[in-house]
Design a protein around this motif. Structure first.
Motif, PDB file in Angstrom:
ATOM      1  N   CYS A 118       0.793  -1.234   0.000  1.00 45.73           N
ATOM      2  CA  CYS A 118       0.000   0.000   0.000  1.00 45.73           C
ATOM      3  C   CYS A 118       0.825   1.283   0.000  1.00 45.73           C
ATOM      4  O   CYS A 118       0.484   2.230  -0.700  1.00 45.73           O
ATOM      5  N   THR A 119       1.873   1.344   0.818  1.00 44.49           N
ATOM      6  CA  THR A 119       2.397   2.664   1.207  1.00 44.49           C
ATOM      7  C   THR A 119       3.442   3.227   0.272  1.00 44.49           C
ATOM      8  O   THR A 119       3.729   4.420   0.325  1.00 44.49           O
ATOM      9  N   GLY A 120       4.065   2.371  -0.544  1.00 44.73           N
ATOM     10  CA  GLY A 120       5.201   2.855  -1.321  1.00 44.73           C
ATOM     11  C   GLY A 120       6.454   2.990  -0.476  1.00 44.73           C
ATOM     12  O   GLY A 120       7.418   3.620  -0.912  1.00 44.73           O
ATOM     13  N   TYR A 121       6.458   2.429   0.722  1.00 43.80           N
ATOM     14  CA  TYR A 121       7.614   2.329   1.629  1.00 43.80           C
ATOM     15  C   TYR A 121       8.075   3.647   2.238  1.00 43.80           C
ATOM     16  O   TYR A 121       8.545   3.668   3.368  1.00 43.80           O
ATOM     17  N   GLY A 127       1.692   6.282  -1.973  1.00 40.75           N
ATOM     18  CA  GLY A 127       1.693   4.844  -2.235  1.00 40.75           C
ATOM     19  C   GLY A 127       1.289   4.541  -3.674  1.00 40.75           C
ATOM     20  O   GLY A 127       1.865   3.653  -4.314  1.00 40.75           O
ATOM     21  N   TRP A 136       4.121   5.203  -6.246  1.00 39.48           N
ATOM     22  CA  TRP A 136       5.078   4.091  -6.256  1.00 39.48           C
ATOM     23  C   TRP A 136       4.488   2.877  -6.977  1.00 39.48           C
ATOM     24  O   TRP A 136       5.174   2.193  -7.745  1.00 39.48           O
ATOM     25  N   MET A 137       3.202   2.613  -6.718  1.00 42.67           N
ATOM     26  CA  MET A 137       2.596   1.437  -7.352  1.00 42.67           C
ATOM     27  C   MET A 137       2.555   1.609  -8.877  1.00 42.67           C
ATOM     28  O   MET A 137       2.739   0.639  -9.619  1.00 42.67           O
ATOM     29  N   SER A 179       5.847   0.699 -10.155  1.00 37.18           N
ATOM     30  CA  SER A 179       5.982  -0.747 -10.037  1.00 37.18           C
ATOM     31  C   SER A 179       5.276  -1.465 -11.187  1.00 37.18           C
ATOM     32  O   SER A 179       5.795  -2.427 -11.762  1.00 37.18           O
ATOM     33  N   GLU A 237       5.807  -5.314 -12.349  1.00 35.36           N
ATOM     34  CA  GLU A 237       4.804  -6.303 -11.964  1.00 35.36           C
ATOM     35  C   GLU A 237       3.942  -6.781 -13.129  1.00 35.36           C
ATOM     36  O   GLU A 237       3.431  -5.980 -13.903  1.00 35.36           O
ATOM     37  N   PHE A 253       6.005 -14.873  -4.369  1.00 32.51           N
ATOM     38  CA  PHE A 253       6.889 -13.705  -4.371  1.00 32.51           C
ATOM     39  C   PHE A 253       8.313 -14.041  -4.785  1.00 32.51           C
ATOM     40  O   PHE A 253       9.141 -13.145  -4.902  1.00 32.51           O
ATOM     41  N   ASN A 254       8.634 -15.323  -4.982  1.00 27.03           N
ATOM     42  CA  ASN A 254       9.923 -15.665  -5.584  1.00 27.03           C
ATOM     43  C   ASN A 254       9.923 -15.322  -7.067  1.00 27.03           C
ATOM     44  O   ASN A 254      10.956 -15.012  -7.646  1.00 27.03           O
ATOM     45  N   MET A 262       8.030  -8.019  -6.874  1.00 25.26           N
ATOM     46  CA  MET A 262       7.410  -7.013  -6.012  1.00 25.26           C
ATOM     47  C   MET A 262       8.534  -6.178  -5.427  1.00 25.26           C
ATOM     48  O   MET A 262       9.333  -6.667  -4.636  1.00 25.26           O
ATOM     49  N   PRO A 263       8.674  -4.925  -5.851  1.00 23.07           N
ATOM     50  CA  PRO A 263       9.822  -4.134  -5.407  1.00 23.07           C
ATOM     51  C   PRO A 263       9.814  -3.888  -3.902  1.00 23.07           C
ATOM     52  O   PRO A 263       8.759  -3.785  -3.289  1.00 23.07           O
ATOM     53  N   GLY A 264      10.993  -3.789  -3.357  1.00 23.38           N
ATOM     54  CA  GLY A 264      11.145  -3.479  -1.943  1.00 23.38           C
ATOM     55  C   GLY A 264      11.509  -2.020  -1.746  1.00 23.38           C
ATOM     56  O   GLY A 264      11.480  -1.231  -2.694  1.00 23.38           O
ATOM     57  N   PRO A 265      11.868  -1.666  -0.510  1.00 16.11           N
ATOM     58  CA  PRO A 265      12.143  -0.252  -0.211  1.00 16.11           C
ATOM     59  C   PRO A 265      13.421   0.279  -0.841  1.00 16.11           C
ATOM     60  O   PRO A 265      13.673   1.478  -0.775  1.00 16.11           O
ATOM     61  N   LEU A 313      13.147   2.956  -4.631  1.00 15.32           N
ATOM     62  CA  LEU A 313      12.257   4.113  -4.634  1.00 15.32           C
ATOM     63  C   LEU A 313      12.828   5.263  -5.454  1.00 15.32           C
ATOM     64  O   LEU A 313      14.004   5.590  -5.356  1.00 15.32           O
TER      65      LEU A 313
END
Lengths: 160, 334
Positions: free
Chosen positions: A138-141, B229, B232-233, B236, B241, B257-258, B262-265, B268
């Motif tokens: 949801c948050t975009g981190y 959010g 960012w999505m 993504s 995705e 998720f392997n 799904m991007p992580g922090p 950005l």
């Protein structure tokens, strides 16, 4: 199948359960003990939602067998608040609007707690690295990163 | 072989809700015996903030503090009908239904207060703090707590209201195909800056600057949260995705998720959000739907930035290194 006795400390209190061999710590915590703060996201160690702290280390409870936790000191997000007062990380997640659906939040807070326990004044890169095993839809981190930095600042002000 | 920079822009207008067969949401409001207000909905809060926004809308309409309102969205089998929380429709459709229900409940509340105070209901107003008073003579007042007790135990009244909001189905005109598929429109514009490695095909989004026009922001912090959010999505979706990487061939879709990227922090882009508020005529207190629209303009903006950087048009999502390298190869073969 024969059940296995297991005893450990959860958030400061002694727990004793009989679990079937092969039961994950996540299942034991949620279904046996009733601590539903660790979430079952992927059940294969790729999302981080089930993260807990075992003897000071960040661990994925979906990949940890309960029977291997005998004598361990386990901490979950449910044990962070003291006497109804939220932990600084919980407070910061609220103040920074760092949670929407909330499913990743307990895992994020566990990862952040291990970071702050070791690195009280982390850089932004430290926070990103610490959260890199946890995913959020949801948050975009960014609000989560800001919340962890906010909690670190609040901690250092309290300590000063 | 080099890292090439590009900049792309995209603008969208985005409908609030949809009416392919009619688009209804209903709401019920009633007071508890102690003058709190219960809003019953089937419009579910899944983290987008439905409960907070509906509590604000109900409280504003009835004239009580927000913490006097309880939202029950517990059961879509038994609650008032809602088409669902999709198409950015929740705030707009459910909000309008809650306003109508709350107005009806407010009217009953004022009628009961009028009987207690022996005045006309039309001479009464709320003070927003939990009291009802005579206009121009605030010393003549009664608490909503006492009004609710009176309604329940003395007057035999139900302080309650029904709310319905229906966008009727719109049929296309036979000649032109013109129709009205939705109600108000939200708008957005995004500028994305990227770096493209023309040897590996890898895209890095450096900055993304968004302007969103979303009607009245009923809760500005929650709107900002949604937009950050969503931005960012959008990136993504543009770059990472997909459940069907070789669509229309449906093989090789990620099942966990392997495999599903799904991007992580760590991935950005520097993100800027600007909110413009142009209240909509038909929205609750001027609101439009900021939900889905905020994740859309980044996608064409990134595609345009990739074109600006390396001169190839990628028209299939996500814009993977493989697709960029294939396009560069085709371009070189000319």
């Amino acid at each position: 199948m024969a059940k296995v006795p297991v005893q450990f400390t959860l958030n400061g209190s002694e727990k004793a359960e009989f679990v079937e061999s092969g039961t994950t710590l996540l299942a034991a915590l949620r279904d046996k003990i009733g601590d539903t703060s660790p979430k079952g996201g992927c059940h294969q160690g790729t999302c981080g939602a089930c993260s807990v702290i075992i003897d000071g280390e960040l661990r994925l409870s979906c990949l940890t067998l309960a029977e291997t936790c005998g004598g361990a000191d386990i901490k979950t997000t449910a044990g962070l608040a003291e006497g109804g007062v939220l932990h600084p990380l919980q407070r910061a997640f609220l103040d920074a609007f760092a949670t929407q659906c909330g499913f990743c939040t307990p895992g994020m807070i566990m990862a952040a707690k291990v970071l702050l326990d070791r690195t009280p004044n982390p850089s932004r890169e430290d926070v990103v690295e610490a959260l890199s095993g946890n995913i959020c839809r949801c948050t975009g981190y960014e609000p989560i990163i800001q919340a962890v930095l906010l909690a670190a600042r609040a901690n250092s002000q309290n300590a000063a | 072989m080099a890292i090439r920079r590009g900049r792309g822009v995209a603008a969208i207008n985005y409908p609030t809700g949809m009416n392919l067969g009619g688009d209804p949401t209903q709401a019920l409001v009633h007071s508890t015996p102690t003058g709190n207000f219960m809003v019953t909905l089937s419009s579910v809060d899944l983290g987008q903030g439905m409960k907070q926004i509906m509590a604000q809308i109900c409280a504003e309409t009835i004239g009580v503090p927000t913490d006097r309102v309880i939202i029950d969205t517990a059961d879509t089998d038994t609650g008032p009908h809602c088409m669902g929380t999709f198409a950015s429709r929740g705030t707009h459709r459910a909000g309008n239904a809650v306003i109508q229900a709350a107005k009806e409940a407010r009217q009953v509340m004022l009628e009961v207060a009028a009987e207690e105070l022996e005045v006309n209901a039309s001479d009464l107003e709320t003070d927003g703090q939990g009291n009802i008073q005579v206009k121009g003579a605030p010393q003549k007042s009664i608490s909503i707590f006492d009004v609710a007790l009176s309604a329940h135990f003395k007057r035999g009244r139900s302080i309650s209201g029904r709310g319905m909001f229906l966008i009727p189905r719109s049929y296309p005109e036979k000649e032109t195909g013109a129709m009205k598929p939705s109600t108000c429109y939200a708008h957005a514009c995004t500028v994305a800056e990227v770096e493209v490695d023309d040897e590996t095909g890898e895209v890095t989004v450096l900055t993304v600057k968004n302007v969103f026009e979303i009607g009245r922001a009923l809760n500005p912090k929650m709107v900002e949260q949604q937009l950050v959010g969503g931005s960012w999505m959008g990136i993504s979706h543009a770059l990472y995705e997909t459940t069907e990487p070789y669509y229309p061939n449906r093989d090789h879709g990620g099942t966990d998720f392997n495999q599903y990227l799904m991007p992580g922090p760590g991935d950005l882009a520097e993100t800027e959000i600007i909110v413009l508020e142009r209240p909509s005529a038909d929205g609750p207190f001027g609101a439009k739907g900021p939900g889905e629209m905020c994740a859309n303009p980044q996608i064409p903006a990134v595609a345009n930035a990739v074109f600006d950087a390396v001169g190839v048009r990628i028209d299939t999502l996500p814009i993977t290194p493989e697709r960029i390298l294939r396009a560069l190869k085709a371009q070189a073969a000319g």
